[in-house]
Design a protein around this motif. Sequence first.
Motif, PDB file in Angstrom:
ATOM      1  N   PHE A   1       2.799   5.686  -4.102  1.00 53.00           N
ATOM      2  CA  PHE A   1       1.628   6.111  -4.871  1.00 53.00           C
ATOM      3  C   PHE A   1       1.168   5.005  -5.821  1.00 53.00           C
ATOM      4  CE2 PHE A   1       3.025  10.804  -4.455  1.00 53.00           C
ATOM      5  CZ  PHE A   1       2.464  10.862  -3.194  1.00 53.00           C
ATOM      6  N   GLY A   2       2.101   4.315  -6.433  1.00 55.90           N
ATOM      7  CA  GLY A   2       1.745   3.211  -7.324  1.00 55.90           C
ATOM      8  C   GLY A   2       1.060   2.079  -6.583  1.00 55.90           C
ATOM      9  N   CYS A   3       1.591   1.744  -5.419  1.00 54.49           N
ATOM     10  CA  CYS A   3       0.970   0.693  -4.609  1.00 54.49           C
ATOM     11  C   CYS A   3      -0.408   1.128  -4.108  1.00 54.49           C
ATOM     12  CB  CYS A   3       1.871   0.322  -3.443  1.00 54.49           C
ATOM     13  SG  CYS A   3       3.331  -0.599  -3.926  1.00 54.49           S
ATOM     14  N   SER A   4      -0.573   2.417  -3.829  1.00 57.75           N
ATOM     15  CA  SER A   4      -1.889   2.923  -3.417  1.00 57.75           C
ATOM     16  C   SER A   4      -2.899   2.771  -4.544  1.00 57.75           C
ATOM     17  CB  SER A   4      -1.797   4.392  -2.999  1.00 57.75           C
ATOM     18  OG  SER A   4      -1.068   4.534  -1.821  1.00 57.75           O
ATOM     19  N   ALA A   5      -2.479   3.051  -5.781  1.00 52.88           N
ATOM     20  CA  ALA A   5      -3.389   2.905  -6.916  1.00 52.88           C
ATOM     21  C   ALA A   5      -3.761   1.442  -7.137  1.00 52.88           C
ATOM     22  CB  ALA A   5      -2.750   3.485  -8.174  1.00 52.88           C
ATOM     23  N   ILE A   6      -2.792   0.546  -7.019  1.00 58.45           N
ATOM     24  CA  ILE A   6      -3.086  -0.883  -7.167  1.00 58.45           C
ATOM     25  C   ILE A   6      -4.022  -1.341  -6.050  1.00 58.45           C
ATOM     26  CG2 ILE A   6      -2.061  -3.187  -7.036  1.00 58.45           C
ATOM     27  CD1 ILE A   6       0.392  -1.968  -8.480  1.00 58.45           C
TER      28      ILE A   6
END
Length: 86
Positions: free
Chosen positions: A11-16
């Motif tokens: 999820f963090g990588c998706s936001a970035i």
Amino acid sequence: MNGISGQDFIFGCSAIGAGLAMIAGIGPGVGQGIAAGHGASAVGRNPGAQSQITSTMLLGQAVAETTGLYGLVVAIILMFVKPFGA
């Protein structure tokens, strides 16, 4: 020791990735500004061809804007489509 779970990392990588995808909006903005400036100067040099110049300029700007829209679609997909589960 509690670390970041695999799903939280995704999820963090998706936001970035969504933020990076929105950088694609810079190019069309600059290109459309340049096109509008050149169109205005062309109309100033030849006012009789205003309709042809304007229609060609708007067509070019519409084609250039597709890049920014693709970036927006990718960002929305990355933010709202949850990969690998709930």
